[in-house]
Every structure is written in structure tokens, then in C-alpha cells.
Design a protein around this motif. Structure first.
Motif, PDB file in Angstrom:
ATOM      1  N   LEU A 181      -2.833  -3.937   6.166  1.00 43.19           N
ATOM      2  CA  LEU A 181      -2.906  -2.916   7.216  1.00 43.19           C
ATOM      3  C   LEU A 181      -4.193  -3.007   8.012  1.00 43.19           C
ATOM      4  CD1 LEU A 181      -1.389   0.130   5.296  1.00 43.19           C
ATOM      5  CD2 LEU A 181      -0.239  -1.581   6.712  1.00 43.19           C
ATOM      6  N   PHE A 226      -9.036   5.409  -1.550  1.00 42.00           N
ATOM      7  CA  PHE A 226      -9.217   5.690  -0.124  1.00 42.00           C
ATOM      8  C   PHE A 226      -7.865   6.130   0.422  1.00 42.00           C
ATOM      9  CE2 PHE A 226      -8.286   1.201  -0.730  1.00 42.00           C
ATOM     10  CZ  PHE A 226      -7.230   0.985   0.138  1.00 42.00           C
ATOM     11  N   THR A 227      -7.831   6.560   1.656  1.00 39.27           N
ATOM     12  CA  THR A 227      -6.581   7.032   2.262  1.00 39.27           C
ATOM     13  C   THR A 227      -6.294   6.249   3.528  1.00 39.27           C
ATOM     14  OG1 THR A 227      -6.924   9.268   1.406  1.00 39.27           O
ATOM     15  CG2 THR A 227      -5.350   9.017   3.203  1.00 39.27           C
ATOM     16  N   ARG A 228      -5.051   5.830   3.672  1.00 34.84           N
ATOM     17  CA  ARG A 228      -4.610   5.173   4.902  1.00 34.84           C
ATOM     18  C   ARG A 228      -3.150   5.537   5.150  1.00 34.84           C
ATOM     19  NH1 ARG A 228      -5.786   1.026   8.680  1.00 34.84           N
ATOM     20  NH2 ARG A 228      -3.977   1.045  10.086  1.00 34.84           N
ATOM     21  N   GLY A 229      -2.859   6.017   6.364  1.00 35.96           N
ATOM     22  CA  GLY A 229      -1.494   6.362   6.731  1.00 35.96           C
ATOM     23  C   GLY A 229      -0.901   7.462   5.872  1.00 35.96           C
ATOM     24  N   VAL A 283      -8.307  -2.689   5.078  1.00 41.65           N
ATOM     25  CA  VAL A 283      -8.731  -1.296   4.888  1.00 41.65           C
ATOM     26  C   VAL A 283      -9.574  -1.128   3.627  1.00 41.65           C
ATOM     27  CG1 VAL A 283      -7.949   1.088   4.619  1.00 41.65           C
ATOM     28  CG2 VAL A 283      -6.709  -0.481   6.141  1.00 41.65           C
ATOM     29  N   ALA A 304      -4.583  -2.471   0.710  1.00 38.63           N
ATOM     30  CA  ALA A 304      -4.283  -2.287   2.134  1.00 38.63           C
ATOM     31  C   ALA A 304      -4.914  -3.345   3.032  1.00 38.63           C
ATOM     32  CB  ALA A 304      -4.700  -0.886   2.588  1.00 38.63           C
ATOM     33  N   HIS A 315       0.832  -1.210   0.000  1.00 40.85           N
ATOM     34  CA  HIS A 315       0.000   0.000   0.000  1.00 40.85           C
ATOM     35  C   HIS A 315       0.863   1.255   0.000  1.00 40.85           C
ATOM     36  CE1 HIS A 315      -2.966   2.981   1.241  1.00 40.85           C
ATOM     37  NE2 HIS A 315      -2.172   3.291   2.270  1.00 40.85           N
ATOM     38  N   THR A 368      -2.529   7.228  -0.540  1.00 43.07           N
ATOM     39  CA  THR A 368      -3.744   6.839  -1.258  1.00 43.07           C
ATOM     40  C   THR A 368      -3.681   5.356  -1.597  1.00 43.07           C
ATOM     41  OG1 THR A 368      -3.947   9.039  -2.228  1.00 43.07           O
ATOM     42  CG2 THR A 368      -5.164   7.254  -3.302  1.00 43.07           C
ATOM     43  N   TYR A 412     -13.562  -0.311   3.498  1.00 42.78           N
ATOM     44  CA  TYR A 412     -14.011   0.943   2.878  1.00 42.78           C
ATOM     45  C   TYR A 412     -15.103   0.668   1.846  1.00 42.78           C
ATOM     46  CZ  TYR A 412     -13.826   5.434   0.450  1.00 42.78           C
ATOM     47  OH  TYR A 412     -14.170   6.637  -0.116  1.00 42.78           O
TER      48      TYR A 412
END
Length: 504
Positions: free
Chosen positions: A164, A88-91, A167, A161, A60, A94, A171
Motif C-alpha cells: 500500500l 499502525f493504522t492504514r485504511g 506504510v 502494508a 494488510h 490495523t 512508520y
């Protein structure tokens, strides 16, 4: 797959309650095609090359992930899928999900099949989860090749993701309007299906070991298990605890299921006796490590699981089929009597043993792997050496290629569909030089309707059904040419064909 120890449960007793609806009782679904292992492994090679060119991983937020998504999307777009990339966004980075819809089917009754596309940062993630990614991709491409039009709408997904914490799939499910979420009536998840010291596990959909999935999950589990039953392979339950991307679906009450060949858990002595491999050793010693490369795959496990995925998609998708309901039969040969098939019709065969013949095949096997099979129906079939001999290698195909050709078949103007049963079996001393091919030969050329290569893996014999459109030969006189080869270094190869039919 997310990191934490998974409890592998004992074998479950199946129940028939709360089965997921498949096809109407009056019409059995068409059989799934055999998915070529070579095609699946070609996708794994591409994912490995992508990782190698992008810092050694496909994680990711890293360039290797987006390059992996672009590769999968390009294949699907070319095959006629309607693809959507969801971000989507994580940490602070994108992430992306790839969603692919196959046109047609009842969109209010959608069967979804998915796998996570990302790796951990430590390595290229070829088993975790290139194996699920490639198996689902090649199944989707087989749907397109076959022109499959099932009753249910088919949707495929590759999640971002997952490593992680699920994710991307969380989503996706969380952002579906309730009206759209209710249209997803089943979800199939495949995460790590080629572990190098493999087990054969199905998610415990019926709750027989505790904690089963939503109503309908038992039906999915039964369908997935049924493919392995046909191979004589025992399947054990694995915990249905939300570890992989099925989690958000079962939390939303959507029936789900999937297959798994094991991660960091260790194979027991009982499991090694059941499946082979090494007791006391992890199912995947390279789990979440830099050595999770294309060398970290068991071909037999990958092949079996990919075919099981296709079986589930075709069975659960319903009876839409690949063509209109069959019309009149214009030619049929059950191989129970001599109708004029000619071995080595061109005098060019090079095989030194196991020549094609019409006969009563005697079943053979080697260390539990079925090789030559009894006829698909009745007692007669076309096979490479019908006798059993003193061991499985006595009358198998050896030393080169062999062929057999049908009598002339005059096709009427309305001829449309050819179907036949076939098997191709080999041990792990085979290679892609070995093959089974079936061609329609007309006055102005030929068409290959089956091309199954060998591979360096045990492939148990199993009768399968192949269909092909022969309408381009309507009004012509044609022949069916069947060829097989043990063409590389010596290997144990057997092939057969039965129950050939042409309909309008």
C-alpha cells in the motif's frame, strides 16, 4: 513489491569508496553457513497454507497477514530472539511490523535486515514477498543455530502494508527518535528473490548508473555482489529508487542495499543468454496475481539469494564469531597424504559408482554448473569419484549411498571446535532424498554436524566452511564419518570434504 514499472539498469562498475565498515582489518569475519533450501521452502509452504486458509491472501488488514506474522514470530521466539510487534493504522485497518533483535553486539552499530510480509489481496504472495520473508527468516534462524555473536548488533524486520506504499517501514523509521535512528548503520532489503524467470539484480548503491544510495551503500552492494562472483553469476544493477522498503531508510540517510530477481519487467535476449530462462517474458508472470503460489518459485534463484543474504549478514556483521578465538590445533588433515581414511567402513554402501576416495579431484561441470571442484587447498581432498571422465556424469555418485571414515582421533580434554571445508553439488534432477552428511562418532553415540539435502534445482559446487562444537567428546576417541547419497531417482550428484581441523 509495490506496483509500477521498475527500470532495470546495466551492469555497474564497482567503486571502493564509502565502504560500510565491516570487521577490523586484523580479523576476517567467519564464513556464513550454507542455508538449506529445504528449510526456506518449508516456510513458503506454511505461508501458502496460511493464505489458503484465509481467503487466498496475506494482505494488510486481512486475517492471513496476522497469521503470517504469528508464524514468523513463533519461530523467532523459540530461537531466542527478542521480538516486538509494532502496530499502525492504514485504511481503517490495523497493520503490524515485526522486529526481532538478536541479543549481543554493539547496539550503537546496528545492522538491520528486512523484508515485507504482506501480499496483495489478489493472491498468496509467495514470491512477492514470501520469498524474501522466508529467506530472511531462515537466515535469522541460522544466526541462532550457529550461536553467532557478531561485533555489530543484528536486527531483523518484517514489514506490514508495503503493498500500500511502504506504510509499515515508513512508520518504523519515522517514529524512531533521532538518537535511535543514528544507531542503524546499515539496512539490507530483500523483496522478490525467487522469481520463476529470474534475473540477478543488486540495488545500485554506488550510483554508477545514476542515483545511488547514501554513503556506505556501495559497500553493501559490493558484499552482496561478491557472493555471486564466487558462483560465477553476473549481477546487474537495478534502480535504487525507493520502490521497496529500503526507501524510508535511504531517505533518512541510512546506507542500504538488497537483491531482486525481477517483477513485471520482461527479460531481454541478452539477459536470457546470461542467466537462462525465457526472453521476452516477465521475470514473474504471476506478479500480483492469484497464481503467485509455491509453484511460482525458481529454486536455484531462491537458494543463491538466500545464501547471499547470509553471506552479507555474516560479512557485514563483523568478526564476533560463533566461538572464542581458536586455540591450539590438536588434529589436522589437509588430505594431501594418506592418513588412514577408510571407504565403506561398515561394508554397507549401496552406491554403484562415485565411491568416496582421497585423491586429486578433477573439476567437472554441466551446462555451466560447476559440479566437482578442485581441492580447497593443495591438491588432495575427499571426493565422490576424483576422475573427470568423458562427461560430468561418468564418475559422479550413483545408485545409492557411499561413505568414508577417518582414522581414530584421540581428543584431549580441551578439544572444542571442529572445522572443515565441504561442497555438495547437483543438477535439477536431484531431490531431498540425496544428501551430504558429516558425523562425529564417539564411543557412546554420534552427532551430525552437517546435513545438506539435495533439491530439484541446479546447485553449483562451492567450497564452504562448517564449524561445530565437539567439546562434548573431549577426552574421548572419535572418528569423522562422511556420507553422501544419490538415493532417489538417478541424479547427478558430487560431494567433497577438505582441510579438517580440531582446535582447543
Amino acid at each position: 513489491m509495490r506496483s509500477r514499472t521498475m527500470a532495470v539498469l546495466g551492469a555497474a562498475a564497482l567503486t571502493m569508496s564509502a565502504l560500510l565498515p565491516v570487521a577490523p582489518a586484523s580479523a576476517a569475519p567467519l564464513a556464513a553457513p550454507d542455508i538449506p533450501l529445504a528449510n526456506v521452502k518449508a516456510h513458503l509452504s506454511q505461508l501458502q497454507s496460511i493464505a489458503t486458509a484465509n481467503g487466498g491472501n496475506r494482505a494488510h488488514g486481512r486475517p492471513g497477514y496476522r497469521a503470517s506474522l504469528d508464524y514468523v514470530q513463533g519461530k523467532l521466539d523459540a530461537a531466542g530472539y527478542q521480538t516486538t510487534v509494532q502496530s499502525f493504522t492504514r485504511g481503517g485497518a490495523t497493520g503490524y511490523n515485526l522486529i526481532a533483535d538478536w541479543p549481543g553486539g554493539d547496539t550503537a552499530d546496528t545492522l538491520m535486515t528486512g523484508a515485507h510480509l504482506d501480499s496483495v489481496t489478489a493472491g498468496p504472495g509467495i514470491n512477492d514477498n514470501g520469498s524474501g520473508t522466508a529467506a530472511v527468516l531462515e537466515t535469522a534462524l541460522a544466526v541462532a543455530r550457529e550461536g553467532h555473536r557478531p561485533d555489530r548488533h543484528l536486527r531483523f524486520a518484517w514489514w506490514g502494508a508495503e503493498e500500500l506504499g511502504l506504510v509499515g517501514s515508513t512508520y518504523y523509521v519515522g517514529n524512531l527518535p533521532s538518537s535511535e535512528r543514528s544507531k542503524i548503520t546499515g539496512y539490507l532489503n530483500f523483496d522478490m528473490v525467487g522469481s520463476p524467470n529470474p534475473g540477478y539484480f543488486a540495488y545500485d548503491g554506488d550510483g554508477s548508473s545514476g542515483g545511488g544510495g547514501p554513503a556506505g551503500s556501495a559497500g553493501i552492494e559490493q558484499v552482496l555482489r561478491s557472493h555471486f562472483t564466487s558462483l560465477g553469476v553476473t549481477v546487474q544493477d537495478t534502480a535504487f529508487d525507493g520502490r521497496s522498503d529500503y526507501g524510508p531508510f535511504i531517505n533518512a540517510g541510512i546506507p542500504a542495499g538488497g537483491l531482486f530477481t525481477g517483477a513485471e519487467g520482461r527479460k531481454t535476449s541478452q539477459q536470457a543468454q546470461l542467466w537462462g530462462g525465457q526472453a521476452g517474458v516477465a521475470f514473474d508472470r504471476c506478479y500480483h496475481s492469484s497464481c503467485d503460489t509455491t509453484s511460482n518459485i525458481d529454486d536455484t534463484a531462491l537458494d543463491r539469494n538466500t545464501d547471499a543474504i547470509a553471506h552479507a549478514v555474516w560479512t557485514l556483521g563483523g568478526d564476533g564469531g560463533t566461538q572464542e578465538p581458536p586455540g591450539d590445533t590438536v588434529y589436522a588433515d589437509d588430505l594431501e597424504s594418506d592418513t588412514g581414511w577408510t571407504p565403506d567402513p561398515d561394508g554397507a554402501d549401496t552406491a554403484t559408482a562415485g565411491a568416496w576416495q582421497r585423491g586429486t579431484p578433477q573439476p567437472t561441470s554441466w551446462s555451466g554448473t560447476s559440479l566437482q571442484l578442485a581441492a580447497a587447498g593443495g591438491s588432495g581432498a575427499l571426493v565422490t569419484g576424483a576422475a573427470a571422465g568423458t562427461d560430468a556424469g561418468t564418475y559422479d555418485l550413483d545408485g545409492g549411498a557411499g561413505s568414508i571414515r577417518s582414522p581414530a582421533i584421540a581428543l584431549p580434554a580441551g578439544a572444542r571446535t571442529l572445522s572443515f571445508s565441504w561442497f555438495f553439488a547437483h543438477l535439477d534432477n536431484s531431490s531431498s532424498d540425496d544428501y551430504l552428511r558429516v558425523r562425529i562418532v564417539g564411543p557412546n553415540g554420534s552427532t551430525t554436524v552437517l546435513d545438506q539435502p539435495g533439491a530439484a534445482a541446479n546447485r553449483a559446487g562451492a567450497w564452504r566452511t562448517q564449524t561445530a562444537d565437539v567439546s562434548g567428546y573431549a577426552g574421548q576417541t572419535v572418528r569423522v564419518l562422511v556420507e553422501a547419497a544419490d538415493a532417489g531417482s538417478g541424479s547427478l550428484v558430487e560431494a567433497g570434504l577438505d582441510d579438517l581441523k580440531i582446535t582447543t
